[in-house]
Design a protein around this motif. Structure first.
Motif, PDB file in Angstrom:
ATOM      1  N   MET A  23      -6.696  19.367  -1.434  1.00 18.64           N
ATOM      2  CA  MET A  23      -6.570  18.909  -0.467  1.00 18.64           C
ATOM      3  C   MET A  23      -6.346  18.499   0.796  1.00 18.64           C
ATOM      4  N   GLU A  24      -6.509  19.596   1.865  1.00 16.89           N
ATOM      5  CA  GLU A  24      -6.394  19.612   3.189  1.00 16.89           C
ATOM      6  C   GLU A  24      -5.167  18.693   3.817  1.00 16.89           C
ATOM      7  N   ARG A  25      -4.058  19.481   4.109  1.00 25.36           N
ATOM      8  CA  ARG A  25      -2.781  19.580   4.571  1.00 25.36           C
ATOM      9  C   ARG A  25      -2.593  18.735   5.524  1.00 25.36           C
TER      10      ARG A  25
END
Length: 144
Positions: free
Chosen positions: A1-3
């Protein structure tokens, strides 16, 4: 998952606690409004009319921050209950005048204890409540 960007965290949103508090406070009113047959929005309309006796739909909408699409069905219900009368202004046919009926005015006595009842459920000292009130009105004034 992206930050996740920090500005997108729920805990960093002022709007969220305002929304959640508003929703929960409206819920607190239900047990006291139910015996009067009023919704929270209808109660706000009645508060304003108890204060003024009569108003225009436009003036009421401005005072309550409600558009006519939201206000019209609320006013129709209150008129059906016999609490107010809607009539076109003779001076300006586009303007609708709202007036309390005797029945609507008498309801004020039954509602008189509601603010204290709800206030007793909110964990703020009087000076904290006054500060919050002032801050919320400052926000509203900036949004006008």
């Amino acid at each position: 998952m992206e930050r996740l960007y920090p500005q997108l965290r729920l805990e960093n949103q002022l709007c969220f606690p305002l929304y959640a508090c508003a929703k929960e406070i409206v819920r607190l009113y239900q047990p006291w409004l139910e015996p009067l047959g009023l919704t929270y929005t209808q109660y706000l309309v009645m508060l304003r009319l108890w204060e003024t006796g009569r108003d225009t739909v436009k003036g009421l909408g401005e005072a309550l921050w409600l558009d006519s699409g939201t206000l019209t069905p609320v006013l129709k219900k209150l008129e059906q209950k016999g609490y107010l009368i809607r009539a076109r202004s003779e001076a300006d046919e586009r303007s609708v005048i709202l007036s309390l009926t005797e029945h609507g005015a008498a309801l004020q006595k039954q509602a008189a204890d509601i603010p204290a009842q709800v206030g007793s459920c909110i964990p703020l000292k009087p000076d904290e409540g006054a500060q919050l009130y002032a801050l919320l009105h400052k926000i509203l004034a900036g949004l006008r």
